[in-house]
Design a protein around this motif. Structure first.
Motif, PDB file in Angstrom:
ATOM      1  N   PRO A  93       1.612  -0.915 -11.899  1.00  0.00           N
ATOM      2  CA  PRO A  93       0.701  -2.056 -12.053  1.00  0.00           C
ATOM      3  C   PRO A  93       0.400  -2.751 -10.728  1.00  0.00           C
ATOM      4  O   PRO A  93       1.037  -2.481  -9.706  1.00  0.00           O
ATOM      5  N   SER A  94      -0.524  -3.669 -10.792  1.00  0.00           N
ATOM      6  CA  SER A  94      -0.894  -4.467  -9.617  1.00  0.00           C
ATOM      7  C   SER A  94       0.326  -5.089  -8.967  1.00  0.00           C
ATOM      8  O   SER A  94       1.177  -5.650  -9.659  1.00  0.00           O
ATOM      9  N   GLY A  95       0.394  -4.995  -7.654  1.00  0.00           N
ATOM     10  CA  GLY A  95       1.446  -5.663  -6.904  1.00  0.00           C
ATOM     11  C   GLY A  95       2.740  -4.875  -6.790  1.00  0.00           C
ATOM     12  O   GLY A  95       3.671  -5.316  -6.114  1.00  0.00           O
ATOM     13  N   CYS A  96       2.815  -3.695  -7.419  1.00  0.00           N
ATOM     14  CA  CYS A  96       4.103  -2.971  -7.383  1.00  0.00           C
ATOM     15  C   CYS A  96       4.347  -2.318  -6.020  1.00  0.00           C
ATOM     16  O   CYS A  96       5.458  -1.866  -5.742  1.00  0.00           O
ATOM     17  N   GLY A  97       3.308  -2.262  -5.183  1.00  0.00           N
ATOM     18  CA  GLY A  97       3.495  -1.722  -3.835  1.00  0.00           C
ATOM     19  C   GLY A  97       2.839  -0.369  -3.606  1.00  0.00           C
ATOM     20  O   GLY A  97       3.123   0.298  -2.599  1.00  0.00           O
ATOM     21  N   LYS A  98       1.907   0.017  -4.475  1.00  0.00           N
ATOM     22  CA  LYS A  98       1.277   1.345  -4.355  1.00  0.00           C
ATOM     23  C   LYS A  98       0.662   1.576  -2.973  1.00  0.00           C
ATOM     24  O   LYS A  98       0.929   2.591  -2.326  1.00  0.00           O
ATOM     25  N   SER A  99      -0.201   0.630  -2.567  1.00  0.00           N
ATOM     26  CA  SER A  99      -0.915   0.830  -1.297  1.00  0.00           C
ATOM     27  C   SER A  99       0.071   0.859  -0.136  1.00  0.00           C
ATOM     28  O   SER A  99      -0.026   1.714   0.757  1.00  0.00           O
ATOM     29  N   THR A 100       1.026  -0.060  -0.159  1.00  0.00           N
ATOM     30  CA  THR A 100       2.002  -0.168   0.929  1.00  0.00           C
ATOM     31  C   THR A 100       2.856   1.096   1.013  1.00  0.00           C
ATOM     32  O   THR A 100       3.049   1.674   2.094  1.00  0.00           O
ATOM     33  N   ARG A 131       4.217 -11.371  -5.679  1.00  0.00           N
ATOM     34  CA  ARG A 131       3.481 -10.540  -4.710  1.00  0.00           C
ATOM     35  C   ARG A 131       1.974 -10.736  -4.858  1.00  0.00           C
ATOM     36  O   ARG A 131       1.241 -10.802  -3.862  1.00  0.00           O
ATOM     37  N   ARG A 148      -1.121 -12.445  -1.872  1.00  0.00           N
ATOM     38  CA  ARG A 148      -2.014 -11.525  -1.168  1.00  0.00           C
ATOM     39  C   ARG A 148      -3.465 -11.862  -1.490  1.00  0.00           C
ATOM     40  O   ARG A 148      -3.758 -12.513  -2.493  1.00  0.00           O
ATOM     41  N   GLY A 195      11.144  -0.213  -6.997  1.00  0.00           N
ATOM     42  CA  GLY A 195      10.125  -0.781  -6.113  1.00  0.00           C
ATOM     43  C   GLY A 195      10.543  -2.103  -5.494  1.00  0.00           C
ATOM     44  O   GLY A 195       9.779  -2.698  -4.732  1.00  0.00           O
ATOM     45  N   ALA A 248      13.252  -2.271  -3.613  1.00  0.00           N
ATOM     46  CA  ALA A 248      13.895  -1.907  -2.339  1.00  0.00           C
ATOM     47  C   ALA A 248      12.892  -2.091  -1.199  1.00  0.00           C
ATOM     48  O   ALA A 248      11.700  -2.301  -1.437  1.00  0.00           O
ATOM     49  N   ASP A 249      13.398  -2.028   0.048  1.00  0.00           N
ATOM     50  CA  ASP A 249      12.427  -2.152   1.142  1.00  0.00           C
ATOM     51  C   ASP A 249      11.630  -0.840   1.253  1.00  0.00           C
ATOM     52  O   ASP A 249      12.030   0.204   0.738  1.00  0.00           O
ATOM     53  N   VAL A 250      10.497  -0.961   1.939  1.00  0.00           N
ATOM     54  CA  VAL A 250       9.530   0.145   1.918  1.00  0.00           C
ATOM     55  C   VAL A 250      10.128   1.435   2.485  1.00  0.00           C
ATOM     56  O   VAL A 250       9.892   2.531   1.949  1.00  0.00           O
ATOM     57  N   ILE A 253      12.354   3.025  -0.112  1.00  0.00           N
ATOM     58  CA  ILE A 253      11.545   3.642  -1.177  1.00  0.00           C
ATOM     59  C   ILE A 253      10.972   4.973  -0.685  1.00  0.00           C
ATOM     60  O   ILE A 253      11.036   5.996  -1.382  1.00  0.00           O
TER      61      ILE A 253
END
Ligand SMILES: Nc1ncnc2c1ncn2[C@@H]1O[C@H](COP(=O)(O)OP(=O)(O)O)[C@@H](O)[C@H]1O
Ligand SMILES: O=C(O)[C@H](O)[C@@H](O)[C@H](O)[C@H](O)COP(=O)(O)O
Length: 163
Positions: A12-19, A115, A119, A146, A148-150, A153
């Motif tokens: 979903p929105s904000g889960c970090g997909k783009s990042t 999150r 943004r 999700g 955890a830090d990038v 992940i």
């Protein structure tokens, strides 16, 4: 089995997909497709006005994203795409030439709200509940924490993909 691989970072929105998709594409040195870039104007306007998409809105979006994926010849690509519904998941899975792996970023609602509030994005926080209600995680998906830090992940995804 298809010889090209599409790694779909979903949720979903904000889960970090783009990042996460960006970090994974950098780590693997492969191209990334940002799902948001393929929405027609009417989808963006619909979401921005607080109305969730339905699968009929998603058809053109997914087709246009797959067209772009097909255009290059990269053997591996990372895609940031919510892929909330079985309809979208099936369309992606059935894309000829691609072996598709879904990676689901699991993040609790309270963190998603935080999150999204922090943004600049066309997706209003008011649509989060509908995103969570609509999300159907495929059995085949790899679910990662999700929160955890990038980097953690990204490492977790790479190590799981190697299995
Ligand atoms: N693992 C993470 N830990 C903390 N913040 C994150 C993490 N991943 C993403 N974020 C932040 O959360 C917000 C939403 O991330 P984003 O990648 O835009 O999510 P999505 O593409 O799923 O909507 C951004 O501000 C981003 O910097
Ligand atoms: O990260 C987000 O905020 C969302 O993923 C957004 O960018 C995405 O384009 C829409 O979620 C598509 O709509 P559906 O998720 O309803 O298919």
């Amino acid at each position: 089995m298809a010889d090209r691989r599409l790694i779909v970072i979903m949720g979903p929105s904000g889960c970090g997909k783009s990042t996460v998709a960006r970090a994974l594409s950098d780590a693997l040195d492969v191209p990334m497709l940002e799902g948001d870039d393929y929405h027609p104007e009417k989808n963006l306007a619909k979401m921005a006005s607080g109305v969730p998409l339905d699968d009929s809105d998603r058809i053109g979006w997914i087709e246009s994203m797959l067209k772009s994926a097909n255009y290059g010849n990269a053997p591996v690509m990372v895609v940031a795409c919510s892929a909330l519904t079985p309809f979208v998941q099936e369309r992606l899975s059935n894309a000829p030439d691609f072996d598709v792996r879904f990676i689901h970023l699991n993040v609790p609602r309270e963190e998603l709200v935080k999150r999204m509030e922090n943004r600049e994005h066309f997706m209003p926080v008011s649509l989060l509940q509908s995103q969570l209600d609509t999300l159907s995680v495929p059995d085949s998906a790899l679910t990662v924490d999700g929160l955890a830090d990038v980097e953690t992940i990204t490492d977790a995804i790479i190590s799981q993909l190697e299995h």
